[in-house]
Scaffold this motif. Sequence first.
Motif, PDB file in Angstrom:
ATOM      1  N   ASP A  26      -8.905   0.210 -22.442  1.00  0.00           N
ATOM      2  CA  ASP A  26      -9.666   0.665 -21.270  1.00  0.00           C
ATOM      3  C   ASP A  26     -10.730   1.706 -21.639  1.00  0.00           C
ATOM      4  N   GLY A  27     -11.288   1.572 -22.830  1.00  0.00           N
ATOM      5  CA  GLY A  27     -12.297   2.533 -23.287  1.00  0.00           C
ATOM      6  C   GLY A  27     -13.696   2.196 -22.761  1.00  0.00           C
ATOM      7  N   ASN A  46     -16.491  -6.660 -22.852  1.00  0.00           N
ATOM      8  CA  ASN A  46     -15.156  -6.061 -22.856  1.00  0.00           C
ATOM      9  C   ASN A  46     -15.267  -4.540 -22.893  1.00  0.00           C
ATOM     10  N   ARG A  47     -14.124  -3.875 -22.988  1.00  0.00           N
ATOM     11  CA  ARG A  47     -14.097  -2.410 -23.051  1.00  0.00           C
ATOM     12  C   ARG A  47     -13.387  -1.947 -24.317  1.00  0.00           C
ATOM     13  N   GLY A  48     -13.835  -0.793 -24.824  1.00  0.00           N
ATOM     14  CA  GLY A  48     -13.105  -0.127 -25.907  1.00  0.00           C
ATOM     15  C   GLY A  48     -13.290  -0.747 -27.282  1.00  0.00           C
ATOM     16  N   CYS A  49     -14.323  -1.589 -27.440  1.00  0.00           N
ATOM     17  CA  CYS A  49     -14.565  -2.220 -28.752  1.00  0.00           C
ATOM     18  C   CYS A  49     -14.994  -1.169 -29.785  1.00  0.00           C
ATOM     19  N   LEU A  50     -14.624  -1.400 -31.024  1.00  0.00           N
ATOM     20  CA  LEU A  50     -15.048  -0.550 -32.137  1.00  0.00           C
ATOM     21  C   LEU A  50     -16.561  -0.331 -32.136  1.00  0.00           C
ATOM     22  N   GLU A  51     -17.330  -1.403 -31.896  1.00  0.00           N
ATOM     23  CA  GLU A  51     -18.794  -1.297 -31.902  1.00  0.00           C
ATOM     24  C   GLU A  51     -19.303  -0.267 -30.900  1.00  0.00           C
ATOM     25  N   ALA A  52     -18.616  -0.146 -29.766  1.00  0.00           N
ATOM     26  CA  ALA A  52     -19.052   0.797 -28.737  1.00  0.00           C
ATOM     27  C   ALA A  52     -18.895   2.254 -29.187  1.00  0.00           C
ATOM     28  N   TYR A  53     -18.161   2.485 -30.280  1.00  0.00           N
ATOM     29  CA  TYR A  53     -17.969   3.844 -30.808  1.00  0.00           C
ATOM     30  C   TYR A  53     -18.712   4.083 -32.116  1.00  0.00           C
ATOM     31  N   VAL A  54     -18.815   3.059 -32.963  1.00  0.00           N
ATOM     32  CA  VAL A  54     -19.393   3.312 -34.286  1.00  0.00           C
ATOM     33  C   VAL A  54     -20.714   2.592 -34.539  1.00  0.00           C
ATOM     34  N   GLY A  55     -21.154   1.732 -33.615  1.00  0.00           N
ATOM     35  CA  GLY A  55     -22.517   1.190 -33.702  1.00  0.00           C
ATOM     36  C   GLY A  55     -23.502   2.303 -33.370  1.00  0.00           C
ATOM     37  N   ALA A  56     -24.764   2.132 -33.750  1.00  0.00           N
ATOM     38  CA  ALA A  56     -25.758   3.197 -33.529  1.00  0.00           C
ATOM     39  C   ALA A  56     -25.793   3.659 -32.059  1.00  0.00           C
ATOM     40  N   PRO A  57     -25.791   2.754 -31.061  1.00  0.00           N
ATOM     41  CA  PRO A  57     -25.799   3.250 -29.677  1.00  0.00           C
ATOM     42  C   PRO A  57     -24.520   4.023 -29.326  1.00  0.00           C
ATOM     43  N   GLY A  58     -23.406   3.647 -29.935  1.00  0.00           N
ATOM     44  CA  GLY A  58     -22.136   4.364 -29.705  1.00  0.00           C
ATOM     45  C   GLY A  58     -22.201   5.773 -30.284  1.00  0.00           C
ATOM     46  N   ILE A  59     -22.777   5.909 -31.470  1.00  0.00           N
ATOM     47  CA  ILE A  59     -22.914   7.234 -32.090  1.00  0.00           C
ATOM     48  C   ILE A  59     -23.853   8.098 -31.232  1.00  0.00           C
ATOM     49  N   GLN A  63       3.761  -4.553 -19.700  1.00  0.00           N
ATOM     50  CA  GLN A  63       3.332  -3.520 -20.642  1.00  0.00           C
ATOM     51  C   GLN A  63       3.321  -4.062 -22.080  1.00  0.00           C
ATOM     52  N   THR A  64       4.357  -4.803 -22.420  1.00  0.00           N
ATOM     53  CA  THR A  64       4.441  -5.393 -23.766  1.00  0.00           C
ATOM     54  C   THR A  64       3.292  -6.384 -23.968  1.00  0.00           C
ATOM     55  N   ALA A  65       3.041  -7.201 -22.945  1.00  0.00           N
ATOM     56  CA  ALA A  65       1.974  -8.211 -23.017  1.00  0.00           C
ATOM     57  C   ALA A  65       0.609  -7.553 -23.199  1.00  0.00           C
ATOM     58  N   ARG A  66       0.450  -6.384 -22.593  1.00  0.00           N
ATOM     59  CA  ARG A  66      -0.809  -5.645 -22.687  1.00  0.00           C
ATOM     60  C   ARG A  66      -1.140  -5.292 -24.129  1.00  0.00           C
ATOM     61  N   TYR A  67      -0.165  -4.689 -24.824  1.00  0.00           N
ATOM     62  CA  TYR A  67      -0.389  -4.313 -26.228  1.00  0.00           C
ATOM     63  C   TYR A  67      -0.508  -5.553 -27.119  1.00  0.00           C
ATOM     64  N   LEU A  68       0.340  -6.529 -26.841  1.00  0.00           N
ATOM     65  CA  LEU A  68       0.291  -7.747 -27.649  1.00  0.00           C
ATOM     66  C   LEU A  68      -1.062  -8.444 -27.481  1.00  0.00           C
ATOM     67  N   THR A  87      -1.426 -13.890 -23.914  1.00  0.00           N
ATOM     68  CA  THR A  87      -2.624 -14.648 -24.284  1.00  0.00           C
ATOM     69  C   THR A  87      -3.676 -14.559 -23.185  1.00  0.00           C
ATOM     70  N   ALA A  88      -3.254 -14.477 -21.930  1.00  0.00           N
ATOM     71  CA  ALA A  88      -4.237 -14.291 -20.849  1.00  0.00           C
ATOM     72  C   ALA A  88      -4.919 -12.929 -20.996  1.00  0.00           C
ATOM     73  N   LEU A  89      -4.140 -11.883 -21.280  1.00  0.00           N
ATOM     74  CA  LEU A  89      -4.718 -10.548 -21.458  1.00  0.00           C
ATOM     75  C   LEU A  89      -5.571 -10.463 -22.729  1.00  0.00           C
ATOM     76  N   ALA A  90      -5.260 -11.265 -23.727  1.00  0.00           N
ATOM     77  CA  ALA A  90      -6.025 -11.236 -24.984  1.00  0.00           C
ATOM     78  C   ALA A  90      -7.502 -11.543 -24.748  1.00  0.00           C
ATOM     79  N   ALA A  91      -7.804 -12.300 -23.720  1.00  0.00           N
ATOM     80  CA  ALA A  91      -9.212 -12.628 -23.419  1.00  0.00           C
ATOM     81  C   ALA A  91     -10.047 -11.366 -23.243  1.00  0.00           C
ATOM     82  N   ARG A  92      -9.438 -10.304 -22.706  1.00  0.00           N
ATOM     83  CA  ARG A  92     -10.163  -9.040 -22.495  1.00  0.00           C
ATOM     84  C   ARG A  92     -10.458  -8.302 -23.793  1.00  0.00           C
ATOM     85  N   HIS A  93      -9.854  -8.768 -24.863  1.00  0.00           N
ATOM     86  CA  HIS A  93      -9.977  -8.052 -26.136  1.00  0.00           C
ATOM     87  C   HIS A  93     -10.562  -8.946 -27.221  1.00  0.00           C
TER      88      HIS A  93
END
Lengths: 419, 419
Positions: free
Chosen positions: A249-250, A257-270, B313-318, B353-359
């Motif tokens: 939820d970042g 999506n939210r909270g991706c690594l790129e959103a923190y360490v890509g140039a716009p994230g920095i 909660q488990t599904a969220r992290y997975l 797997t449904a939640l994985a789409a967000r990531h």
Amino acid sequence: MGIRSSRDVRRASRFEVLHQIYALGSASRSSLASASGLSTPTVATVVSELLDWGVIGEVCTEDSGGGRPRARLAVNPARGFVVGVDVSETYVQTDVFDLALQPRASDRQALDTGHNHPGDVIDRIERGVGAVLGTAGVPRADVVGIGVSVPGRIDRAGGVSVFAPNFAWRQVPFIELLSPRLPLPLYLDNPLKASTMAELWFGAGRDARDLAVVTLGTGVGAGFAVGGTLVRGTGNAAGEWGHSTVVIDGRPCRCGNRGCLEAYVGAPGIMRQLRERVPGSPLLRPDSQTATITALAEALAAGDPVAEAVLRQTARYLGVGIGTLVNMLDPAVVVLGGWVTALLGRWLVPAATALAARHTFAPAFHSVRFETSALTGNPISLGAGIFALEGFLAGLGVSTSRDPARHTAAIATTTPPAV
Amino acid sequence: MGIRSSRDVRRASRFEVLHQIYALGSASRSSLASASGLSTPTVATVVSELLDWGVIGEVCTEDSGGGRPRARLAVNPARGFVVGVDVSETYVQTDVFDLALQPRASDRQALDTGHNHPGDVIDRIERGVGAVLGTAGVPRADVVGIGVSVPGRIDRAGGVSVFAPNFAWRQVPFIELLSPRLPLPLYLDNPLKASTMAELWFGAGRDARDLAVVTLGTGVGAGFAVGGTLVRGTGNAAGEWGHSTVVIDGRPCRCGNRGCLEAYVGAPGIMRQLRERVPGSPLLRPDSQTATITALAEALAAGDPVAEAVLRQTARYLGVGIGTLVNMLDPAVVVLGGWVTALLGRWLVPAATALAARHTFAPAFHSVRFETSALTGNPISLGAGIFALEGFLAGLGVSTSRDPARHTAAIATTTPPAV
Ligand SMILES: [Zn+2]
Ligand SMILES: [Zn+2]
């Protein structure tokens, strides 16, 4: 699936033999067999094809012991030329290479955020190709292929940019648009694949078979090689490491999506980290990523505490991402590149890799080596050129059927653009 | 590095040809060439070696069109037997297979947290091997190798358990300890590698070349295949996906770091979620992970809201972890297995797997298929048996030099243990 055609196998053998000739400089048939892992008869067949097509030739070298001269195989640079194009978020760079992959001329044209429609990019590619061929004195007929790298997800077979979040492109039939303007064999892929290929052929891959190549720029991603082979994934989408979640939820990311690594360490994230820490920071140049990151580097060199805090925060997230990558693939080497690495690497790489230890299963961490890219020139345009070379090799001796990843112009221009 | 010996290549060809004979059931030489991607002369050489050694034989089959019978190649099950051992946190399972990898007998012995010293495990392996050979009526002399899977990081060449956090083992010379008790060729690896090998040979790998095999149990990890080949990493440590950080500064993990995926979705992590939500929950069996997860499954079947919240909660992290894996490798299939999947998969797999789409970077997500493991029996002991088969094949025709991954007893027991 599970079934490779004998044509695929023949192509892969050709590419591997040529790769080893580049790696060894010049080579005997027996050294090629041991270096490539192919059987002696396969190497003999491939070498005789490559000789017939003029891709390689025999050169005479003397034994180091002073014995009689022996014939060795080397690439024939005059056989033709390949062009590699790096379309980045801020510029289009075009390089022409001879067949020994030595650079002959280079051109760079600015691309700003207001001019990243496919047509703008294609204009710049056409001008860039004209410029480098003119400078190098290479006739267009001697170009055996042009490789183009565009960020995001690429459908290689269709020549389509499926999804380029940083350009807001979706399903752009890039090669179909480009081919009337450049009626030559064209190949499309992305910078993660291209820079990994360049490292594999001319960088860290010369002494390691398991690599991860991390790119830090406006976008963030990684390319992987396993056992000396580029990992593409089932739909050519491997390497989207930058869109892995580091904060649940970042921050929102350009991918949706939210909270991706790129959103923190890509140039716009920095830049966002700097803005959140000191809203009116003099380091911030809101309309230029490059100027801001350059200012940050100068501030780090001067020991500025705000710059140091932003760097620590960036290193923290990057360390999480590097830990994941090392955990999953246990590479021998992680190579860091991209323009953000070029500007901040001196501070960012040691800080991030030290923090990565906290996020890595201990035994894998202790065996990995971290490097900043040692390639001279642009690894992305070089890698794009290697893709064109790969396509050229695959097409040699094949006259009837069409290679799905090779695109020749469907519509010929009546008057070819001036070079 | 970058150099493979011709002996490695020969071995890899043998293993690949045999793999395809298993995959096809029985095969002609030409179907083996196209399925393996090897050249016809290489296949001919390998087939003639395998025939000479009795590993395969020629069988007669009739054409489906009713034509004359043709000779086809099939594995000779009577050539010998392999044993596969799965050392898990809660049991030691031993299976004996004929050379066609058909199971002949199985044994399982409990292992509780008070009895996971190397000596305890070795006692159970010795008893298990004795039991399965006795049940199947297989003389010890007919066993061509024993593969053992132990969780954690394994040094295959040395036969050492480098780091097994769930057993608190570090640098245990496991094969050196086991070989006086079982003087046979012994091979050590871990469950991530073993279960991936089993899926590659007999599961999802039959129609996909790029796989991720996720194991959810007390420990959490993944194995990968790229282009049909198991990914080991440079130090055999690939697959430690379970120790990727999902929560920065999160829960402590048994590996020594914080916020690892395993600390949230491994069985002890799920128990902790239950405990934090309802401290005195009747679902909680503090001294048994299996009993708690079984109670949770029963509560889910009954629609219990606490169980549903823990599952979400488990599904969220997975989902975060699965997104990372898909982003990085773009596999065709993600196979979920392990005992937690067996008990909770019906609810957990669709939710995660449904939640994985967000990531996940969208294009890769849309092309991936999720499956729960369809293998019958224990994929880990099967995979360990395949490693023994691989070692046996590698050693055929090699009498002088020693295979670094093959361990024969340095000390012969004077009286072999009774079978
Ligand atoms: Zn993203
Ligand atoms: Zn951990």
